[in-house]
Scaffold this motif. Structure first.
Motif, short mmCIF file in Angstrom:
data_model
loop_
_atom_site.label_atom_id
_atom_site.label_comp_id
_atom_site.label_asym_id
_atom_site.label_seq_id
_atom_site.Cartn_x
_atom_site.Cartn_y
_atom_site.Cartn_z
N LYS A 221 0.79 -1.32 0.05
CA LYS A 221 -0.05 0.26 -0.06
C LYS A 221 0.74 1.19 -0.05
O LYS A 221 0.34 2.30 -0.56
N PHE A 222 2.33 1.14 0.39
CA PHE A 222 3.18 2.15 0.72
C PHE A 222 3.99 2.47 -0.74
O PHE A 222 4.61 3.30 -0.82
N GLY A 223 3.71 1.54 -1.75
CA GLY A 223 4.51 1.68 -2.92
C GLY A 223 5.32 0.56 -3.28
O GLY A 223 6.09 0.56 -4.04
N ALA A 224 5.52 -0.77 -2.33
CA ALA A 224 6.56 -1.80 -2.80
C ALA A 224 6.03 -2.34 -4.10
O ALA A 224 4.76 -2.78 -4.01
N THR A 225 6.93 -2.47 -4.89
CA THR A 225 6.40 -3.33 -5.91
C THR A 225 6.82 -4.71 -6.10
O THR A 225 5.95 -5.53 -6.72
N ASP A 226 7.35 -5.11 -5.09
CA ASP A 226 7.81 -6.72 -4.82
C ASP A 226 7.91 -7.01 -3.38
O ASP A 226 8.33 -6.04 -2.72
N VAL A 227 7.43 -8.22 -2.79
CA VAL A 227 7.63 -8.51 -1.42
C VAL A 227 8.35 -9.72 -1.36
O VAL A 227 8.29 -10.77 -2.36
#
Length: 360
Positions: A221-227
C-alpha cells in the motif's frame, strides 16, 4: 502560573505505565508550552519503559506529537501562541561545528527545555527524547516546535519521529532518486515510511522484506513493487533475482539486528548504499569480511532521525500530505486515549498496528 495536567509516566523499569498528574511550569527564556492534540505510540517509548535507553526514571513518555503553541518564553520569535506545530527532537543550536559547516541536520548540540516537568510531589520527570508528549500540555525548547500548515494532528504528528526517520533514511541518507532500485528490510512504521519515501522519489523498483505477511501487505500500500517473506526464502538471492542479478542500489535496514544488516549488506549492488535506521540494542555486533567491504565499494551509512532538518522537511511533507501525494493517514492504525497506551504497547509488540495515536 504552573499547570497541573494528566500525563503518561513510566515509574520504574518494566512496570506498566500510569496516567498521573504532572506539573507543567510556565515557559522560561527560549521555551514554549504546547497543547498536545495527538501523539503516536513509538517503539522508542517502549524502549524507555523497559530501561533500554537509560535508567533516568520516571519517564514522561511520548514524542511523535502535534499541537498548538499555548505560550512562549522570553526571546522566542520563531513560533507564537496559536501556531500549529509538530514537535521534534532536533532543536539545532546554530553554533556547533556541523551548523557552522552548513549542515544543521547533523547538529551535535541539539537542546531541550531547561526547566523540568514534575510529579505533584516535586519528583523531576525525564521527557522521552526531550519532549514528553503523552500529556495534555508539554514544555519544550521553542526550537523543538516546527510550524506547519494546518492538518490532521494524528497524521502529521508522526513526522516527529518514525515516519521522518524512515522517509529520511531512504531519501536524505540513502539518496534514492528516480530510476533507483530500493530494498527495505523490516516493514513496520519506519520501514514503510522508507518505502513511501522511495516511491515518492521515483524509485523504479521497491522490494519489501519481512517475516510477516501482514506487514508485507501493508508495504504494498505504501509503494512496494515486490515483497519477500524472508522466513521462506533467502532475501539476498530474492533481491538479486528481482534486480537482474545485481542487487539494489539502496538497501534500508529498519530492524536493527546483525543478521538482517548482513543480509542488507550482501543485497546491495556494487557501489550501492546500505542505510541502518533500525535501532540496535547495545549488545548487538556485526562482523563482515573487510575484503567484501573494500571490494563492493559504495557506502555503509547510519541514519539518525532520517538526517532530517525539521524546519526544512516537516513543512514540505505536510504540504505533500495536504496535496494528497503522501498518505500519512495510512500509518494511523487506531486513535486511542491516554489510558490506552499500555495496551497499545502490546499491540505494537505483536505487530498488529503501524501506529496507535493518542488523541487529546
Amino acid at each position: 502560573m504552573p499547570q497541573t495536567v494528566k500525563g503518561v509516566v513510566a515509574m520504574a523499569e518494566g512496570a506498566p505505565v500510569e496516567v498521573v498528574d504532572v506539573i507543567v511550569p510556565d515557559p522560561g527564556p527560549g521555551e514554549a508550552v504546547v497543547t498536545v492534540q495527538a501523539c503516536g505510540v513509538c517503539h522508542t517509548d517502549l524502549h524507555y519503559r523497559e530501561g533500554g535507553i537509560n535508567d533516568e526514571f520516571p519517564f514522561l513518555l511520548g514524542h511523535e506529537a502535534a499541537g498548538v503553541v499555548e505560550a512562549v518564553g522570553e526571546g522566542v520569535s520563531d513560533v507564537a501562541p496559536g501556531d500549529f506545530v509538530i514537535l521534534n527532537w532536533r532543536a539545532v543550536c546554530g553554533h556547533c561545528r556541523a551548523c557552522h559547516k552548513g549542515q544543521p541536520q547533523y547538529c551535535f548540540a541539539t537542546h531541550n527545555a531547561q526547566q523540568k516537568m514534575t510529579l505533584t510531589d516535586g519528583t523531576e520527570l525525564s521527557p522521552a527524547l526531550g519532549i514528553g508528549a503523552f500529556i495534555e500540555k508539554t514544555l519544550v525548547a521553542a526550537g523543538q516546535c516546527t510550524k506547519v500548515a494546518d492538518a490532521d494532528p494524528a497524521a502529521v504528528g508522526l513526522l516527529g519521529c518514525g515516519v521522518m526517520a524512515g522517509f529520511g533514511a531512504a531519501v536524505n541518507t540513502g539518496g534514492v532518486t528516480r530510476g533507483d532500485t530500493l530494498a527495505v528490510f523490516g516493514c513496520g512504521g519506519v520501514g514503510n515510511a522508507a518505502i513511501a519515501g522511495g516511491h515518492l522519489a521515483g524509485a523504479s523498483k521497491i522490494i519489501a522484506v519481512d517475516i510477516d505477511d501482514r506487514k508485507l501487505e501493508w508495504a504494498k500500500k505504501f509503494g512496494a513493487t515486490d515483497v519477500v517473506n524472508s522466513s521462506n526464502v533467502d532475501p539476498v538471492e530474492a533481491i538479486r533475482a528481482l534486480t537482474g542479478g545485481f542487487g539494489a542500489d539502496v538497501v534500508v535496514e529498519a530492524v536493527g539486528r546483525p543478521e538482517t544488516y548482513e543480509q542488507a549488506f550482501y543485497a546491495r549492488d556494487l557501489a550501492g548504499t546500505v542505510v541502518l535506521v533500525g535501532v540496535p540494542t547495545p549488545d548487538k555486533q556485526v562482523t563482515l569480511p573487510m575484503i567484501e567491504i573494500f571490494g563492493r565499494g559504495g557506502a555503509l551509512k547510519s541514519s539518525w532521525y532520517g538526517d532530517c532538518l525539521p524546519s526544512r522537511d516537516f513543512p514540505m511533507l505536510v504540504d505533500l500530505y495536504n496535496q494528497g501525494r503522501f498518505d500519512l493517514d495510512a500509518f494511523v492504525s487506531e486513535r486511542i486515549s491516554l489510558g490506552d497506551v499500555e495496551s497499545a504497547f502490546d499491540k505494537m509488540h505483536r505487530g498488529e498496528v503501524l501506529r496507535s495515536v493518542v488523541m487529546l
